[in-house]
Write an enzyme that holds these catalytic residues in place. Structure first.
Site, PDB file in Angstrom:
ATOM      1  N   HIS A  75       0.851  -1.186   0.000  1.00  0.00           N
ATOM      2  CA  HIS A  75       0.000   0.000   0.000  1.00  0.00           C
ATOM      3  C   HIS A  75       0.888   1.238   0.000  1.00  0.00           C
ATOM      4  CE1 HIS A  75      -4.214  -1.488   1.348  1.00  0.00           C
ATOM      5  NE2 HIS A  75      -3.630  -2.365   0.534  1.00  0.00           N
ATOM      6  N   TYR A 204      -9.132   5.939   7.221  1.00  0.00           N
ATOM      7  CA  TYR A 204      -9.303   6.372   8.620  1.00  0.00           C
ATOM      8  C   TYR A 204     -10.336   7.502   8.603  1.00  0.00           C
ATOM      9  CZ  TYR A 204      -4.967   3.883   9.771  1.00  0.00           C
ATOM     10  OH  TYR A 204      -3.991   2.901   9.962  1.00  0.00           O
ATOM     11  N   PRO A 296      -4.159   1.111  18.849  1.00  0.00           N
ATOM     12  CA  PRO A 296      -3.970   0.477  17.535  1.00  0.00           C
ATOM     13  C   PRO A 296      -4.086   1.440  16.344  1.00  0.00           C
ATOM     14  CG  PRO A 296      -6.127  -0.043  18.408  1.00  0.00           C
ATOM     15  CD  PRO A 296      -5.397   0.707  19.487  1.00  0.00           C
ATOM     16  N   LYS A 300       0.941   0.146  15.093  1.00  0.00           N
ATOM     17  CA  LYS A 300       2.341   0.082  15.504  1.00  0.00           C
ATOM     18  C   LYS A 300       2.679  -1.078  16.442  1.00  0.00           C
ATOM     19  CE  LYS A 300       3.488   3.461  13.051  1.00  0.00           C
ATOM     20  NZ  LYS A 300       4.128   3.043  11.796  1.00  0.00           N
ATOM     21  N   TYR A 388       4.178   6.888   9.777  1.00  0.00           N
ATOM     22  CA  TYR A 388       3.221   5.819   9.487  1.00  0.00           C
ATOM     23  C   TYR A 388       3.914   4.633   8.809  1.00  0.00           C
ATOM     24  CZ  TYR A 388      -1.087   3.405   8.338  1.00  0.00           C
ATOM     25  OH  TYR A 388      -2.086   2.453   8.270  1.00  0.00           O
TER      26      TYR A 388
HETATM   27  C1  PHB Z   1      -6.074  -3.825  10.749  1.00  0.00           C
HETATM   28  O1  PHB Z   1      -6.067  -4.134   9.526  1.00  0.00           O
HETATM   29  O2  PHB Z   1      -6.476  -4.616  11.643  1.00  0.00           O
HETATM   30  C2  PHB Z   1      -5.589  -2.456  11.159  1.00  0.00           C
HETATM   31  C3  PHB Z   1      -5.093  -1.601  10.185  1.00  0.00           C
HETATM   32  C4  PHB Z   1      -4.645  -0.345  10.550  1.00  0.00           C
HETATM   33  C5  PHB Z   1      -4.702   0.046  11.876  1.00  0.00           C
HETATM   34  C6  PHB Z   1      -5.207  -0.820  12.855  1.00  0.00           C
HETATM   35  C7  PHB Z   1      -5.662  -2.080  12.492  1.00  0.00           C
HETATM   36  O3  PHB Z   1      -4.273   1.293  12.221  1.00  0.00           O
END
Ligand code: PHB
Ligand code: APR
Length: 393
Positions: A75, A204, A296, A300, A388
Site C-alpha cells: 500500500h 481512517y 492500535p 504500531k 506511518y
Molecule cells: C487492521 O487491519 O487490523 C488495522 C489496520 C490499521 C490500523 C489498525 C488495524 O491502524
C-alpha cells in the site's frame, strides 16, 4: 523435575518470541520458547495487519516471508475521511519512496511457527505455570509444567515476550518498575467480515459520531473498526447496526459504499498507551507488548515488537559472537528511544482522529484544524508519512 538447558529461554510464542527464536537460530544461538496456550489458539488470534518495511526485512532475515511475498499487499497511500470528505495521503511520495504491506498478523504468526519448527526449533505449547527465576544471578532458569510433569530450563538469559498480561513484568519488583500509562476514554468495536472493503486502501474516518477504520484481509475479507465505549455490550450491536454506523461514519459520497456480508468475528479492543522502564532486569529482558502498549490507530503494536526484537537479537549476537556486553547493556536505552517516538505518533494519531464526549468546542476545533493542517502542508505530510511507514529500526 526434568532439567534441560538452552542459551536463551523465551516466554511467549507471539510475534516477538517467535521472531527472536528465528533470528537467534539463524545465527546458531539456541533457544526454547515456552508458550502457555495451545498452537491452535495462538494460530487463530485475530490481530492487526499493517507491516512496516523494517518488519518485512526481519521476516526475510527469519526466512519466514515465503507467503508474505505472494499474499502481502503493498500500500503506497491511505485515505483520511473527515466528516465524510475523503482525501488521500500519498505515503510513497512523502516518505521518499516507502510503503506498508497489508498482511494479517495471524498469517505472520503461522509462518514464523511453521518456519521455526521445520528448521528444528523448539516451541513448548501448552506450558503451564511458567516462572522466570534467578534472573538476577548468572544462572537464570525457567520452570514450568506440561502434562503433569515439572520441568526446569536452565539458560544464560530470559526473554520476556509474553505480552501485556504475561508473567515476566509481574516478577520484577514494582519499586524497580517506572510505569508510564494513559488509558483512553474509548475503545474499538472490531469486525472481520466476508465482504470487500469500501476502498483498496485503508480509510481512517473521523466523524461527529466517532472514529471508524476500514481495513482489509486480502483477498476477500474486510476488517473494520468503530470507536465505541469501553463498556460496550456486544448484544446491543447486532450486525445491521454495525453496518449502518460504518456507512454513516464513512459518509455518503458516490464512491463511499460499505458492502455488507457475514460477520465472522466481533470484539472490543480497549485503548491504552503504556511503557515500563527499564527493559532489562539482570538477565531478564522485556520485549514487545510485555514492555509497551500503543493504541492500535497507527498500526504500531506488531512493528514496535519487531524493532525491539531486532535490537535484542543484536545484543545476544554481540555477546555470543564478540564476547561483548555492549549490546546487552545498551538494549533498554536503544529500544526505548524508538518505543517513545512510536508512542508519541500513536498517541497523536489517536487523539486527532477520536472525538470524545467531554471534549470542549475549542478542543474539537483544534482537532479538526490539526487534520486540515496535515492535508494542506507538505511538511506535515512528510512527518505523518515517515512515522506511518515506520521510523528506521
Ligand atoms: C487492521 O487491519 O487490523 C488495522 C489496520 C490499521 C490500523 C489498525 C488495524 O491502524
Ligand atoms: N507463560 C507463557 N506464555 C505466556 C504467558 C505465560 N505466563 N503469558 C502470556 N503468554 C503468551 C501469550 O499466550 C502469547 O502467545 O505470550 C504471547 C504474547 O504474544 P503477544 O501478546 O502477541 O505479544 P507480542 O509477541 O509482544 O506481540 C505484540 O501482538 O498482541 C499483539 O497488539 C499486539 O501487535 C502486537 C503484537
Amino acid at each position: 523435575m526434568t532439567v534441560n538447558r538452552t542459551q536463551i529461554g523465551i516466554i511467549g510464542a507471539g510475534p516477538a518470541g517467535l521472531m527472536l527464536a528465528r533470528l537467534l537460530m539463524e545465527q546458531g544461538i539456541s533457544s526454547v520458547i515456552l508458550e502457555a496456550k495451545t498452537r491452535k489458539y495462538v494460530e487463530n488470534r485475530i490481530r492487526a495487519g499493517v507491516l512496516e518495511s523494517g518488519t518485512v526485512d526481519l521476516l526475510n532475515r527469519a526466512k519466514a516471508d515465503y507467503r508474505l511475498k505472494v499474499k502481502g499487499q503493498i500500500h503506497e497511500g491511505l485515505e483520511l475521511s473527515i466528516n465524510g470528505q475523503r482525501s488521500r495521503i500519498d505515503l510513497k511520495r512523502y516518505s521518499k519512496g516507502k510503503s506498508v504491506t497489508i498482511y494479517g498478523q495471524t498469517e505472520l504468526t503461522i509462518d514464523l511457527i511453521n518456519t521455526h519448527l521445520k528448521a528444528g526449533g523448539e516451541i513448548v505449547f501448552d506450558a503451564q505455570n511458567v516462572q522466570p527465576n534467578n534472573f538476577n544471578t548468572l544462572e537464570p532458569k525457567l520452570t514450568y509444567s506440561k502434562n503433569n510433569i515439572d520441568y526446569q530450563l536452565d539458560c544464560d538469559f530470559i526473554a520476556g515476550c509474553d505480552g501485556f498480561h504475561g508473567i515476566s513484568r509481574s516478577k520484577i519488583p514494582i519499586k524497580d518498575q517506572n510505569i508510564f500509562e494513559r488509558v483512553y476514554p474509548y475503545a474499538w468495536l472490531g469486525i472481520l467480515a466476508e465482504s470487500p472493503p469500501p476502498s483498496n486502501e485503508l480509510i481512517y474516518a473521523t466523524h461527529k459520531r466517532g472514529f471508524a477504520l476500514y481495513s482489509m484481509r486480502p483477498p476477500s475479507l474486510s476488517r473494520s473498526y468503530l470507536q465505541c465505549s469501553p463498556s460496550l455490550d456486544l448484544n446491543d450491536w447486532p450486525d445491521n447496526r454495525i453496518w449502518d454506523e460504518l456507512q454513516i461514519r464513512l459518509g455518503s459520497q458516490i464512491d463511499s459504499h460499505v458492502s455488507q456480508g457475514k460477520i465472522r468475528e466481533k470484539g472490543v479492543t480497549p485503548m491504552r498507551s503504556f511503557v515500563v522502564e527499564p527493559l532489562r532486569y539482570g538477565n531478564l529482558f522485556l520485549a514487545g507488548d510485555a514492555a509497551h502498549i500503543v493504541p492500535p490507530t497507527g498500526a504500531k503494536g506488531l512493528n514496535l515488537a519487531m524493532s525491539d526484537i531486532q535490537y535484542l537479537a543484536d545484543a545476544f549476537l554481540d555477546f555470543y559472537k564478540n564476547n561483548s556486553f555492549t549490546g546487552i547493556n545498551n538494549y533498554s536505552d536503544r529500544a526505548l528511544s524508538r518505543i517513545w517516538k512510536t508512542e508519541r505518533f500513536s498517541w497523536w494519531m489517536t487523539s486527532i482522529l477520536h472525538k470524545t464526549k467531554n471534549e470542549s468546542s475549542f478542543d474539537d476545533r483544534i482537532r479538526l484544524t490539526e487534520l486540515e493542517y496535515l492535508l494542506s502542508s507538505e511538511a506535515a505530510m512528510r512527518s505523518f508519512a515517515e512515522n506511518y511507514v515506520g521510523l528506521p529500526f
